[in-house]
Design an enzyme around this catalytic site. Structure first.
Site, PDB file in Angstrom:
ATOM      1  N   ARG A   1       0.842  -1.194   0.000  1.00 15.66           N
ATOM      2  CA  ARG A   1       0.000   0.000   0.000  1.00 15.66           C
ATOM      3  C   ARG A   1       0.873   1.237   0.000  1.00 15.66           C
ATOM      4  O   ARG A   1       1.987   1.228   0.517  1.00 15.66           O
ATOM      5  CB  ARG A   1      -0.913   0.020   1.229  1.00 15.66           C
ATOM      6  CG  ARG A   1      -2.097  -0.942   1.151  1.00 15.66           C
ATOM      7  CD  ARG A   1      -2.996  -0.836   2.372  1.00 15.66           C
ATOM      8  NE  ARG A   1      -2.307  -1.257   3.570  1.00 15.66           N
ATOM      9  CZ  ARG A   1      -1.739  -0.468   4.458  1.00 15.66           C
ATOM     10  NH1 ARG A   1      -1.789   0.851   4.312  1.00 15.66           N
ATOM     11  NH2 ARG A   1      -1.119  -0.946   5.521  1.00 15.66           N
ATOM     12  N   LYS A  28      -9.646  -2.686   1.633  1.00 21.12           N
ATOM     13  CA  LYS A  28      -9.354  -1.510   2.448  1.00 21.12           C
ATOM     14  C   LYS A  28     -10.186  -0.303   2.002  1.00 21.12           C
ATOM     15  O   LYS A  28     -10.635   0.490   2.821  1.00 21.12           O
ATOM     16  CB  LYS A  28      -7.851  -1.190   2.405  1.00 21.12           C
ATOM     17  CG  LYS A  28      -6.995  -2.314   2.975  1.00 21.12           C
ATOM     18  CD  LYS A  28      -7.327  -2.576   4.416  1.00 21.12           C
ATOM     19  CE  LYS A  28      -7.001  -3.931   4.943  1.00 21.12           C
ATOM     20  NZ  LYS A  28      -5.686  -4.279   5.355  1.00 21.12           N
ATOM     21  N   ARG A  80       2.492 -12.153  -0.423  1.00 18.31           N
ATOM     22  CA  ARG A  80       1.201 -12.560   0.143  1.00 18.31           C
ATOM     23  C   ARG A  80       0.603 -13.760  -0.579  1.00 18.31           C
ATOM     24  O   ARG A  80       0.950 -14.057  -1.715  1.00 18.31           O
ATOM     25  CB  ARG A  80       0.215 -11.383   0.051  1.00 18.31           C
ATOM     26  CG  ARG A  80       0.700 -10.150   0.807  1.00 18.31           C
ATOM     27  CD  ARG A  80      -0.362  -9.551   1.667  1.00 18.31           C
ATOM     28  NE  ARG A  80       0.198  -8.547   2.561  1.00 18.31           N
ATOM     29  CZ  ARG A  80      -0.332  -8.219   3.723  1.00 18.31           C
ATOM     30  NH1 ARG A  80      -1.433  -8.807   4.138  1.00 18.31           N
ATOM     31  NH2 ARG A  80       0.221  -7.302   4.488  1.00 18.31           N
ATOM     32  N   ASP A 132      -9.139  -9.974   8.934  1.00 18.44           N
ATOM     33  CA  ASP A 132      -8.653  -8.621   8.621  1.00 18.44           C
ATOM     34  C   ASP A 132      -9.688  -7.528   8.869  1.00 18.44           C
ATOM     35  O   ASP A 132      -9.317  -6.423   9.242  1.00 18.44           O
ATOM     36  CB  ASP A 132      -8.195  -8.569   7.157  1.00 18.44           C
ATOM     37  CG  ASP A 132      -7.291  -7.379   6.847  1.00 18.44           C
ATOM     38  OD1 ASP A 132      -6.364  -7.114   7.637  1.00 18.44           O
ATOM     39  OD2 ASP A 132      -7.511  -6.711   5.822  1.00 18.44           O
ATOM     40  N   SER A 170      -1.274  -3.427  10.352  1.00 13.74           N
ATOM     41  CA  SER A 170      -0.900  -4.295   9.235  1.00 13.74           C
ATOM     42  C   SER A 170       0.366  -5.096   9.555  1.00 13.74           C
ATOM     43  O   SER A 170       1.335  -4.552  10.081  1.00 13.74           O
ATOM     44  CB  SER A 170      -0.668  -3.450   7.991  1.00 13.74           C
ATOM     45  OG  SER A 170      -1.847  -2.742   7.680  1.00 13.74           O
ATOM     46  N   CYS A 175       0.870  -7.319  11.792  1.00 16.37           N
ATOM     47  CA  CYS A 175       1.146  -7.448  13.230  1.00 16.37           C
ATOM     48  C   CYS A 175       0.397  -8.614  13.865  1.00 16.37           C
ATOM     49  O   CYS A 175       0.153  -8.613  15.072  1.00 16.37           O
ATOM     50  CB  CYS A 175       0.843  -6.139  13.950  1.00 16.37           C
ATOM     51  SG  CYS A 175       1.989  -4.826  13.516  1.00 16.37           S
ATOM     52  N   HIS A 181     -10.536  -2.591  11.381  1.00 18.44           N
ATOM     53  CA  HIS A 181      -9.426  -3.423  10.895  1.00 18.44           C
ATOM     54  C   HIS A 181      -9.169  -4.523  11.932  1.00 18.44           C
ATOM     55  O   HIS A 181      -8.190  -4.471  12.668  1.00 18.44           O
ATOM     56  CB  HIS A 181      -8.193  -2.518  10.717  1.00 18.44           C
ATOM     57  CG  HIS A 181      -7.048  -3.151   9.988  1.00 18.44           C
ATOM     58  ND1 HIS A 181      -5.747  -2.725  10.133  1.00 18.44           N
ATOM     59  CD2 HIS A 181      -6.995  -4.155   9.087  1.00 18.44           C
ATOM     60  CE1 HIS A 181      -4.950  -3.445   9.363  1.00 18.44           C
ATOM     61  NE2 HIS A 181      -5.681  -4.328   8.728  1.00 18.44           N
ATOM     62  N   TYR A 219      -1.431  -3.672  -6.997  1.00 22.31           N
ATOM     63  CA  TYR A 219      -1.132  -4.485  -5.825  1.00 22.31           C
ATOM     64  C   TYR A 219      -2.171  -4.408  -4.709  1.00 22.31           C
ATOM     65  O   TYR A 219      -2.519  -3.318  -4.234  1.00 22.31           O
ATOM     66  CB  TYR A 219       0.233  -4.091  -5.239  1.00 22.31           C
ATOM     67  CG  TYR A 219       0.661  -5.038  -4.151  1.00 22.31           C
ATOM     68  CD1 TYR A 219       1.308  -6.224  -4.468  1.00 22.31           C
ATOM     69  CD2 TYR A 219       0.367  -4.781  -2.823  1.00 22.31           C
ATOM     70  CE1 TYR A 219       1.664  -7.116  -3.475  1.00 22.31           C
ATOM     71  CE2 TYR A 219       0.718  -5.672  -1.821  1.00 22.31           C
ATOM     72  CZ  TYR A 219       1.373  -6.838  -2.154  1.00 22.31           C
ATOM     73  OH  TYR A 219       1.718  -7.729  -1.179  1.00 22.31           O
TER      74      TYR A 219
END
Ligand code: GTP
Ligand code: SPV
Ligand code: MN
Length: 589
Positions: free
Chosen positions: A76, A213, A374, A282, A255, A257, A233, A204
């Site tokens: 991002r 998001k 990912r 998420d 993010s 974590c 989130h 991406y």
């Protein structure tokens, strides 16, 4: 211009908008996606033929494919992400802002003719279980076949969305154009008032899978504030005890974590009979239920998860989930068309191609997989997928857990004194920045509620919305803070993490059920040495537990100053409760 697929809607708002965008972008072909299996097969073949995907070893990884993004486009980009509200104050000091009209002109100029010679894919999608009061319809127009195939995993894609929409005008409009994938022409822009997203110049993840998001969090949080619900989130999981009692918790970590890992946790042998069920990894959409509890759904259908560090020990359920029907992005590729990343099981391959397609050996200095590489995998593959996953009403949340990645200062776990204090704890989260976004790696920054990059309006007003939600709940969830990333002087993690996080989760559940002990500290309620079960944990003593639970007053003096910086930034919209909570904390310390 030719039309491919079949357009399975007569909704004139949909047809009008697609026509407008076709006129703007001038694609050679328009492909209407219906989400079917045959369509997936055909588009996958085409993506392989175009070199967008590489077919992986189908014996080892059935249905799996490999993708490399442009090396300038791997995460991002917060500096290119805008909230375009009428006034700058609505977007607030933590968001980039531009006037809607001006930004739209700039974006339309970029998109004009931007799909010449290309195909525009029309993706109808539904966020949330069909029929859920929280479910939302989106329409993404994109010239990336990779986006189509990812959206098919991440959302309920196809005719199901048109059925939910009917003739209504209430859907999110999302336009995505790859253009030349150049950082100078990269914008991810949100127009909350029009329920519109325009993303250009990236291919991406969170920049382009617009349901995630952009809609579920940035537009979602804006709508949630107006309509009295919450878009967060957060992972959602269920803890089932040996007697069959189920407790659901939601957890917000920034993010990269630990949300995916926590959501898929497999309890260690000591907790025989306990079972963790994944609802989401998420995003959580939550609303007060008729019974006064807070109910959560996961609007997504898949996981766009961090690959590095994922292995059979850290996350066995993820390994099973990504063994089939998965798209891998920016990991390493082995000679037998298998995938590899740092922290996968077994020794590194003797030789492979790194995420940029360059030859890599264990002697190479750079990483083989990008740190933000990912997997995109269907939730249905997860052996621990909660039976409640499709429940339109969602699951009742007993605890909200905030967390961050902190080498120092933050103890393993504590419980807030009450909702308002808990909101303060969430509002002041600090976390070391990760590879999930470009820039700042490792620096501690404030990431309120793990929403700093995702809140679609003024962060101060967002805190006020959290405070207001309390009045609509008879049984508000208890609020906790965890830190699984504290380190010793040599930089080693103090807490074993992953499956062993069950020991912390068990205390949290027991607190919610009124059967676990705690001690009052300046930060909140902390478990005593006897309250966290360490049985069966090797190389971890009661002294280690003391270290990981320690509250160092000197460190907290510095922490208070960092918190103050955020509050000064947000001052004009900061609820007074946050200032009072800060004063109380100072007094207690
Ligand atoms: P986003 O998808 O970016 O929102 O991230 P996430 O919060 O879902 O993070 P994820 O679970 O993918 O974890 C990110 C990284 O942290 C991975 O490399 C994990 O292996 C690592 N990690 C997760 N949980 C733990 C833990 O308890 N301890 C330690 N040391 N590392 C962890
Ligand atoms: C995050 O960065 O929090 C993610 C990955 O979950 S992305 O979808 O790229 O935003
Ligand atoms: Mn995330």
């Amino acid at each position: 211009m030719s039309t491919l697929g079949t357009c399975n809607t007569t909704n004139r708002h949909v047809l009008n908008w697609v026509n407008e965008m076709v006129a703007l972008c001038q694609p050679d072909r328009v492909f209407w996606c219906n989400g079917s299996e045959e369509e997936k097969q055909a588009l996958t073949e085409q993506a392989v033929a175009e070199g967008v995907l590489i077919r992986l070893n189908q014996e080892k990884l059935p249905g799996c494919y490999y993708h490399r993004s442009n090396p300038n486009d791997v995460a991002r980009v917060e500096q290119c992400t805008y909230i375009c509200t009428d006034t700058e104050a609505e977007a607030g000091p933590t968001n980039n802002w531009a006037p809607p009209k001006e930004m739209k002109e700039r974006l339309y100029a970029l998109a004009r003719g931007g799909m010449k010679g290309r195909t525009m894919y029309v993706i109808p999608y539904l966020m949330g279980p069909p029929g859920s009061p929280l479910a939302k319809v989106g329409l993404e127009l994109t010239d990336s076949i990779y986006v189509v195939l990812n959206m098919r995993i991440m959302t309920r894609m196809g005719d199901v969305a048109f059925r939910q929409l009917g003739s209504s005008e209430d859907f999110n409009r999302g336009l995505h154009c790859l253009l030349d994938v150049h950082p100078d022409r990269r914008y991810i822009c949100h127009f909350p008032r029009e329920n519109l997203i325009i993303s250009v110049g990236s291919g991406y993840g969170g920049n382009v899978l617009l349901g995630k998001k952009c809609l579920a969090l940035r537009i979602g949080s804006y709508l949630a504030q107006q309509q009295g619900w919450m878009a967060e989130h957060m992972l959602i999981l269920g803890v089932e005890s040996p007697s069959g009692e189920k407790t659901f918790v939601a957890a917000a970590f920034p993010s990269a974590c630990g949300k995916t890992n926590f959501a898929m946790l497999v309890p260690p042998p000591r907790f025989e009979g306990w079972k963790i069920w994944t609802v989401g990894d998420d995003i959580a959409w939550m609303r007060p239920g008729a019974d006064g509890r807070l109910y959560a759904i996961n609007p997504e259908m898949g996981y766009f998860g961090v690959a590095p560090g994922t292995n059979a020990r850290t996350n066995p359920n993820a390994m099973r989930t990504i063994a089939r029907d998965t798209i891998y992005t920016n990991v390493a590729l082995t000679p037998d068309l298998d995938v590899w990343w740092e922290g996968k099981d077994g020794p590194p391959p003797q030789e492979c191609l790194d995420w940029q397609g360059r030859r890599w050996t264990p002697e190479s200095r750079e990483k083989a997989a990008h740190p933000n590489s990912r997997f995109t995998a269907p939730a249905r593959n997860n052996p621990a997928l909660a039976p409640e996953f499709d429940d339109p009403n969602g699951v009742p949340i007993s605890a909200i857990i905030f967390g961050g990645r902190r080498a120092t200062t933050m103890p393993l776990v504590f419980e807030a004194f009450n909702w308002v204090h808990g909101v303060f704890v969430g509002a002041t989260i600090g976390s070391e920045m990760t590879a999930a976004a470009v820039g700042g790696l490792g620096q501690v920054r404030r990431d309120p509620m793990a929403m700093l990059p995702f809140c679609g309006y003024n962060m101060g007003d967002y805190f006020r919305h959290w405070l207001r939600m309390r009045k609509r709940l008879k049984y508000p969830p208890r609020i906790f803070h965890v830190n699984c990333f504290r380190r010793d002087a040599e930089g080693r993690f103090l807490w074993p993490g992953f499956g062993e996080n069950m020991r912390v989760l068990k205390w949290i559940v027991d607190r919610c059920r009124g059967r676990a002990n705690a001690y009052e500290t300046p930060l909140g309620w902390v478990p005593g040495p006897e309250d966290i079960d360490l049985t069966g944990l090797e190389n971890f003593t009661a002294t280690d537990l003391e270290k990981v639970l320690d509250i160092d007053i000197e460190e907290w003096r510095r922490e208070l100053i960092l918190q103050e910086e955020l509050f000064l930034k947000l001052y004009s919209h900061l609820p007074k409760e946050m200032i009072f909570q800060r004063e109380l904390l100072v007094a207690r310390l």
